[in-house]
Design a protein around this motif. Structure first.
Motif, PDB file in Angstrom:
ATOM      1  N   TYR A 297     -22.028 -52.967  30.155  1.00 48.55           N
ATOM      2  CA  TYR A 297     -21.244 -53.763  29.207  1.00 48.55           C
ATOM      3  C   TYR A 297     -22.129 -54.744  28.427  1.00 48.55           C
ATOM      4  O   TYR A 297     -21.820 -55.084  27.272  1.00 48.55           O
ATOM      5  CB  TYR A 297     -20.119 -54.498  29.931  1.00 48.55           C
ATOM      6  CG  TYR A 297     -18.914 -53.625  30.165  1.00 48.55           C
ATOM      7  CD1 TYR A 297     -18.060 -53.296  29.120  1.00 48.55           C
ATOM      8  CD2 TYR A 297     -18.645 -53.095  31.423  1.00 48.55           C
ATOM      9  CE1 TYR A 297     -16.961 -52.472  29.324  1.00 48.55           C
ATOM     10  CE2 TYR A 297     -17.546 -52.270  31.638  1.00 48.55           C
ATOM     11  CZ  TYR A 297     -16.715 -51.964  30.588  1.00 48.55           C
ATOM     12  OH  TYR A 297     -15.627 -51.139  30.781  1.00 48.55           O
ATOM     13  N   GLN A 300     -23.477 -52.652  25.811  1.00 48.47           N
ATOM     14  CA  GLN A 300     -22.391 -52.381  24.869  1.00 48.47           C
ATOM     15  C   GLN A 300     -22.261 -53.511  23.848  1.00 48.47           C
ATOM     16  O   GLN A 300     -22.083 -53.266  22.645  1.00 48.47           O
ATOM     17  CB  GLN A 300     -21.067 -52.215  25.616  1.00 48.47           C
ATOM     18  CG  GLN A 300     -19.896 -51.875  24.703  1.00 48.47           C
ATOM     19  CD  GLN A 300     -18.546 -52.065  25.381  1.00 48.47           C
ATOM     20  OE1 GLN A 300     -18.139 -53.186  25.667  1.00 48.47           O
ATOM     21  NE2 GLN A 300     -17.849 -50.970  25.632  1.00 48.47           N
ATOM     22  N   SER A 301     -22.344 -54.765  24.316  1.00 47.20           N
ATOM     23  CA  SER A 301     -22.269 -55.910  23.390  1.00 47.20           C
ATOM     24  C   SER A 301     -23.379 -55.847  22.354  1.00 47.20           C
ATOM     25  O   SER A 301     -23.150 -56.121  21.164  1.00 47.20           O
ATOM     26  CB  SER A 301     -22.363 -57.222  24.183  1.00 47.20           C
ATOM     27  OG  SER A 301     -21.274 -57.371  25.058  1.00 47.20           O
ATOM     28  N   THR A 326     -29.486 -47.287  22.379  1.00 46.27           N
ATOM     29  CA  THR A 326     -28.673 -48.160  23.243  1.00 46.27           C
ATOM     30  C   THR A 326     -27.978 -47.343  24.336  1.00 46.27           C
ATOM     31  O   THR A 326     -27.859 -47.797  25.481  1.00 46.27           O
ATOM     32  CB  THR A 326     -27.622 -48.934  22.424  1.00 46.27           C
ATOM     33  OG1 THR A 326     -26.875 -48.020  21.610  1.00 46.27           O
ATOM     34  CG2 THR A 326     -28.267 -49.976  21.542  1.00 46.27           C
ATOM     35  N   THR A 327     -27.546 -46.127  23.995  1.00 48.02           N
ATOM     36  CA  THR A 327     -26.906 -45.265  24.999  1.00 48.02           C
ATOM     37  C   THR A 327     -27.881 -44.892  26.101  1.00 48.02           C
ATOM     38  O   THR A 327     -27.539 -44.930  27.298  1.00 48.02           O
ATOM     39  CB  THR A 327     -26.343 -43.996  24.337  1.00 48.02           C
ATOM     40  OG1 THR A 327     -25.385 -44.370  23.335  1.00 48.02           O
ATOM     41  CG2 THR A 327     -25.659 -43.105  25.369  1.00 48.02           C
ATOM     42  N   GLY A 330     -28.432 -48.014  28.305  1.00 49.52           N
ATOM     43  CA  GLY A 330     -27.289 -48.282  29.171  1.00 49.52           C
ATOM     44  C   GLY A 330     -27.172 -47.273  30.302  1.00 49.52           C
ATOM     45  O   GLY A 330     -26.900 -47.639  31.455  1.00 49.52           O
ATOM     46  N   ILE A 380     -19.444 -46.309  28.401  1.00 49.86           N
ATOM     47  CA  ILE A 380     -19.328 -47.723  28.047  1.00 49.86           C
ATOM     48  C   ILE A 380     -20.107 -48.034  26.773  1.00 49.86           C
ATOM     49  O   ILE A 380     -19.594 -48.660  25.836  1.00 49.86           O
ATOM     50  CB  ILE A 380     -19.829 -48.604  29.205  1.00 49.86           C
ATOM     51  CG1 ILE A 380     -18.858 -48.578  30.384  1.00 49.86           C
ATOM     52  CG2 ILE A 380     -20.017 -50.062  28.739  1.00 49.86           C
ATOM     53  CD1 ILE A 380     -19.388 -49.227  31.644  1.00 49.86           C
ATOM     54  N   VAL A 381     -21.369 -47.580  26.715  1.00 54.10           N
ATOM     55  CA  VAL A 381     -22.216 -47.925  25.566  1.00 54.10           C
ATOM     56  C   VAL A 381     -21.778 -47.167  24.316  1.00 54.10           C
ATOM     57  O   VAL A 381     -21.731 -47.744  23.222  1.00 54.10           O
ATOM     58  CB  VAL A 381     -23.700 -47.658  25.881  1.00 54.10           C
ATOM     59  CG1 VAL A 381     -24.558 -48.039  24.683  1.00 54.10           C
ATOM     60  CG2 VAL A 381     -24.137 -48.452  27.104  1.00 54.10           C
ATOM     61  N   GLY A 384     -19.085 -48.866  22.651  1.00 56.11           N
ATOM     62  CA  GLY A 384     -19.566 -49.977  21.840  1.00 56.11           C
ATOM     63  C   GLY A 384     -20.107 -49.518  20.499  1.00 56.11           C
ATOM     64  O   GLY A 384     -19.888 -50.171  19.463  1.00 56.11           O
ATOM     65  N   SER A 395     -12.165 -43.286  20.593  1.00 54.02           N
ATOM     66  CA  SER A 395     -12.411 -43.838  21.919  1.00 54.02           C
ATOM     67  C   SER A 395     -11.111 -43.936  22.713  1.00 54.02           C
ATOM     68  O   SER A 395     -11.062 -43.582  23.898  1.00 54.02           O
ATOM     69  CB  SER A 395     -13.058 -45.218  21.791  1.00 54.02           C
ATOM     70  OG  SER A 395     -13.271 -45.806  23.047  1.00 54.02           O
TER      71      SER A 395
END
Length: 452
Positions: A297, A300-301, A326-327, A330, A380-381, A384, A395
């Motif tokens: 998370y 994700q931010s 980012t994926t 994460g 999760i990512v 985001g 989503s």
């Protein structure tokens, strides 16, 4: 440093791979720390209440899924505003960003007040609806009632944190959420033990810490934020376009949170007949697992901010690559979390409860869940990434399919034969299915249509 890097993104300057990774880490690390501190509050509540016995723990576990539903819907309703703030800042339209922020606060707080009244109104009936045993009904009612009354301050925290993160400021929300964790310890000690309020004291302590930190967070946002601090010369005006766009983005997120949270309520209803030990172990298991998925998370931010500002700046050259990076980050962090969950589950459960039966059952279900964490991190990512791009409907639909077509039916089937481990096996399988669905969506690139 992170604002300098983000300013290069907004200005259309080239960023090599190492600079992109550095930018992600500068945003992700403070967000991860903030998420971990938030989870630590759950640990504090759970461990302090756990010392009061299994029934006290079960009373919180009974209504915890409903508190997530209310909190999740509150958060979702403001997502459309925070995403638009990120887009406006990415486009360097700072006046519009501030007007979006004002509109978001007005609507978000109004919604939270209504939700608080609804929560207070149903609080006395909720534990019975969820199938709680007679000995835990009163404590569950009091815990949820206090939670509902403090909901507007939780919403203030969501709003200020979301706006600051959208602007690229991860440090201040991180530090203030760590402060909230520290305050929670002292407030809980005072209300649970000194005033002898027990379970209700845990809810009051958490609410008071949220109240203090939400006011500090809003003070920084309104008077110190680089891009969003209030200007006397700028008058607020209601913009229908901002509101309609917020609904277009936020309603699917709200549906997503409602679907997910209602599934958790159904999940709790499946667990409730298994007895007090199972309810407490389920609640503590979820609390323990939450520490392991907080890195996801946090990333994700960072993904929401990066993708949101990239979309606003029309950086087609960076948007997909940042989504993939980012994926990968994460998923990698959640794989490490899975190893910690598997081997560290006895320690995690012993910190939460002194009851040997609860600990043994909790360790068993956490080791099942460890096999789902990497793909859970991916979902999760990617969520985001999609949120930052404003692609929130897909989503919601993927969560709807995975939760209600896989988790809930399978959990209901397995609960009677295998008890709580069977229920958690259903959850682990569903999270793997969800991760696959989200990765397919990421690599098909349809979420990038705004850059077409």
């Amino acid at each position: 440093m992170q604002n300098d890097t983000l300013s290069r993104l907004r200005n259309g300057e080239a960023l090599n791979l190492s600079q992109q990774i550095k930018m992600i880490l500068l945003l992700a690390i403070p967000a991860i720390l903030s998420q971990i501190s938030s989870t630590a509050m759950q640990y504090i509540d759970a461990s302090m209440v756990g010392s009061l016995g299994a029934q006290a723990s079960a009373s919180i576990g009974l209504v915890s899924s409903t508190t997530w539903m209310f909190g999740g819907v509150s958060f979702a309703i403001i997502t459309g505003f925070t995403v638009q703030v990120a887009h406006a800042i990415g486009a360097k339209d700072f006046v519009r960003a501030r007007n979006i922020m004002k509109q978001g606060f007005l609507f978000g707080e109004g919604f939270a007040l209504v939700l608080a009244m609804v929560g207070a109104g149903i609080s006395s009936f909720l534990p019975g609806w969820l199938g709680g045993t007679p000995e835990i009904l009163q404590n569950a009612f009091l815990y949820f009632l206090v939670f509902a009354l403090f909901l507007p301050f939780q919403q203030l925290n969501y709003l200020a944190t979301g706006m600051l993160q959208a602007s690229g400021n991860m440090k201040v929300p991180s530090l203030l959420n760590i402060l909230m964790c520290i305050l929670d310890v002292f407030f809980n000690m005072f209300f649970i033990f000194y005033l002898d309020l027990g379970v209700m004291g845990a809810s009051i302590g958490t609410g008071c810490s949220q109240l203090v930190v939400s006011l500090l967070m809003c003070g920084f946002l309104f008077f110190k934020s680089e891009f969003l601090h209030l200007r006397k010369e700028e008058k607020f005006h209601w913009d229908k376009e901002i509101f309609s766009q917020a609904l277009r983005i936020g309603l699917p997120v709200g549906l997503d949170r409602l679907v997910t949270s209602s599934a958790y309520v159904a999940f709790t209803r499946i667990v409730s007949p298994l007895g007090t030990i199972a309810i407490a172990a389920n609640s503590f298991g979820i609390t323990a697992e939450s520490l392991c998925y907080m890195p996801g998370y946090g990333v994700q931010s960072a993904a929401i901010t990066l993708i949101g500002q990239s979309i606003g700046a029309k950086r087609k050259d960076l948007t997909f690559r940042l989504g993939v990076l980012t994926t990968f980050l994460g998923t990698g962090l959640m794989t490490c979390s899975a190893l910690f969950m598997y081997f560290g589950s006895p320690l995690m459960m012993h910190l939460l409860s002194p009851d040997a039966q609860i600990v043994a059952l909790g360790v068993q279900i956490l080791r099942i869940e460890a096999f789902a964490e990497p793909m859970y991190g991916a979902s999760i990512v990617v969520a985001g990434v999609l949120q930052g791009a404003g692609d929130t409907l897909s989503s919601s639909l993927m969560n709807l399919v995975s939760m209600w077509c896989v988790r809930i039916p399978l959990a209901a089937i397995l609960a009677g034969t295998y008890g709580l481990p069977g229920v958690w096996f259903a959850m682990a399988l569903e999270l793997n299915v969800r991760g696959i669905l989200f990765l397919i969506r990421l690599f098909r690139r349809k979420w990038m249509r705004k850059l077409a």
